[in-house]
Design an enzyme around this catalytic site. Structure first.
Site, PDB file in Angstrom:
ATOM      1  CD1 TRP A  26      -1.943  -2.213   1.026  1.00 48.83           C
ATOM      2  CD2 TRP A  26      -3.342  -0.661   1.093  1.00 48.83           C
ATOM      3  NE1 TRP A  26      -3.086  -2.957   0.714  1.00 48.83           N
ATOM      4  CE2 TRP A  26      -4.351  -1.794   0.780  1.00 48.83           C
ATOM      5  CE3 TRP A  26      -4.243   0.638   1.094  1.00 48.83           C
ATOM      6  CZ2 TRP A  26      -5.632  -1.871   0.739  1.00 48.83           C
ATOM      7  CZ3 TRP A  26      -5.342   0.611   0.850  1.00 48.83           C
ATOM      8  CH2 TRP A  26      -6.360  -0.630   1.077  1.00 48.83           C
ATOM      9  CG  PHE A  58      -4.245  -7.920   8.584  1.00 44.74           C
ATOM     10  CD1 PHE A  58      -4.702  -7.509   9.975  1.00 44.74           C
ATOM     11  CD2 PHE A  58      -4.315  -9.020   8.460  1.00 44.74           C
ATOM     12  CE1 PHE A  58      -5.515  -8.163  10.763  1.00 44.74           C
ATOM     13  CE2 PHE A  58      -4.872 -10.155   9.379  1.00 44.74           C
ATOM     14  CZ  PHE A  58      -5.577  -9.525  10.539  1.00 44.74           C
ATOM     15  CD  GLU A  59      -2.374  -9.366   4.629  1.00 46.35           C
ATOM     16  OE1 GLU A  59      -2.077  -8.157   4.221  1.00 46.35           O
ATOM     17  OE2 GLU A  59      -3.666  -9.414   4.894  1.00 46.35           O
ATOM     18  CB  VAL A  80       2.499   3.504   4.113  1.00 51.75           C
ATOM     19  CG1 VAL A  80       2.085   4.949   4.119  1.00 51.75           C
ATOM     20  CG2 VAL A  80       4.072   3.260   3.926  1.00 51.75           C
ATOM     21  CB  ILE A  81      -1.315   2.206   8.274  1.00 52.16           C
ATOM     22  CG1 ILE A  81      -0.588   0.707   8.098  1.00 52.16           C
ATOM     23  CG2 ILE A  81      -2.902   1.805   8.533  1.00 52.16           C
ATOM     24  CD1 ILE A  81      -0.641  -0.198   9.479  1.00 52.16           C
ATOM     25  CB  ILE A  82      -3.015   6.801   5.173  1.00 49.78           C
ATOM     26  CG1 ILE A  82      -1.477   6.929   4.638  1.00 49.78           C
ATOM     27  CG2 ILE A  82      -3.545   8.117   5.052  1.00 49.78           C
ATOM     28  CD1 ILE A  82      -1.383   7.574   3.289  1.00 49.78           C
ATOM     29  CB  THR A  86     -13.877   2.887   8.533  1.00 48.93           C
ATOM     30  OG1 THR A  86     -12.709   2.535   7.927  1.00 48.93           O
ATOM     31  CG2 THR A  86     -14.655   3.454   7.209  1.00 48.93           C
ATOM     32  CG  HIS A  88     -10.089  -1.121   7.853  1.00 51.57           C
ATOM     33  ND1 HIS A  88     -10.775  -2.219   7.766  1.00 51.57           N
ATOM     34  CD2 HIS A  88      -8.812  -1.674   6.991  1.00 51.57           C
ATOM     35  CE1 HIS A  88     -10.389  -3.295   7.407  1.00 51.57           C
ATOM     36  NE2 HIS A  88      -8.912  -2.962   6.826  1.00 51.57           N
ATOM     37  CG  PHE A 113       7.467  -1.079  14.486  1.00 53.52           C
ATOM     38  CD1 PHE A 113       6.481  -1.988  13.962  1.00 53.52           C
ATOM     39  CD2 PHE A 113       7.066   0.358  14.620  1.00 53.52           C
ATOM     40  CE1 PHE A 113       5.422  -1.681  13.756  1.00 53.52           C
ATOM     41  CE2 PHE A 113       5.923   0.621  14.373  1.00 53.52           C
ATOM     42  CZ  PHE A 113       4.785  -0.309  14.315  1.00 53.52           C
TER      43      PHE A 113
END
Ligand code: DLZ
Length: 157
Positions: A26, A58-59, A80-82, A86, A88, A113
């Site tokens: 992502w 998640f994986e 990278v989590i934006i 929601t 999520h 990390f």
């Protein structure tokens, strides 16, 4: 968390360490910057490594566990989590963070990390080790993984 207070570090030698860099697919521009930063750190230390893409953050934990069980000395986990509209974001961030912590403790091997949890894309661009970035989180994660692998070896000797 700000990036202020990070220590100055000398180059390390880790020619006998084998590392797997896992990078979630992502947010490609930021993710590519994180990978490049990790590769810079691993090349500087002379470590052996391979880069493997995983579908999403998640994986990362299950891929990290598998790589370490298969013999890697350390893993660098990049994601990278934006934040969206929601919950999520919270679920994926917690799963990645808690899962990677558990993998490190269960295997007794380091997991660098490099998962960025962000409010917007600009925060990631600022931290991705790109020409205009002011932080290089991929480099930091790989450097920490190598230093921890050497430290653990020393503690076990
Ligand atoms: C589903 C999802 C969403 C909404 N956002 C992100 C993200 O910002 N960063 C990321 O690394 N992965 C995201 N994912 C995908 C999940 O990590 C996971 O791959 C899917 O839920 C499938 O298990």
């Amino acid at each position: 968390m700000s990036g202020k207070g990070a220590p100055e570090r000398a180059t390390i030698a880790a020619t006998d360490l084998s590392v797997v860099v896992l990078a979630a697919e992502w947010h490609e521009t930021i993710s590519d910057g994180l990978i490049a930063g990790s590769v810079r750190a691993l090349d500087a230390a002379g470590a052996r490594y391979r880069v493997v893409r995983v579908p999403g953050s998640f994986e990362l934990p299950v891929a990290a566990k598998t790589a370490l069980d298969a013999g890697a000395d350390a893993v660098v986990a990049l994601g990278v989590i934006i934040r969206g509209g929601t919950p999520h974001f919270e679920y994926v961030s917690s799963a990645a963070t808690d899962g990677l912590t558990r993998v490190a403790l269960d295997t007794g091997k380091p997991v660098g990390f490099g998962v960025l949890t962000l409010d917007d894309e600009q925060q990631g661009l600022d931290r991705a080790g790109l020409p205009d970035s002011h932080e290089d989180k991929g480099f930091e994660a790989a450097d920490a993984a190598l230093r921890t692998a050497l430290l653990l070896r020393d503690l076990r000797a």
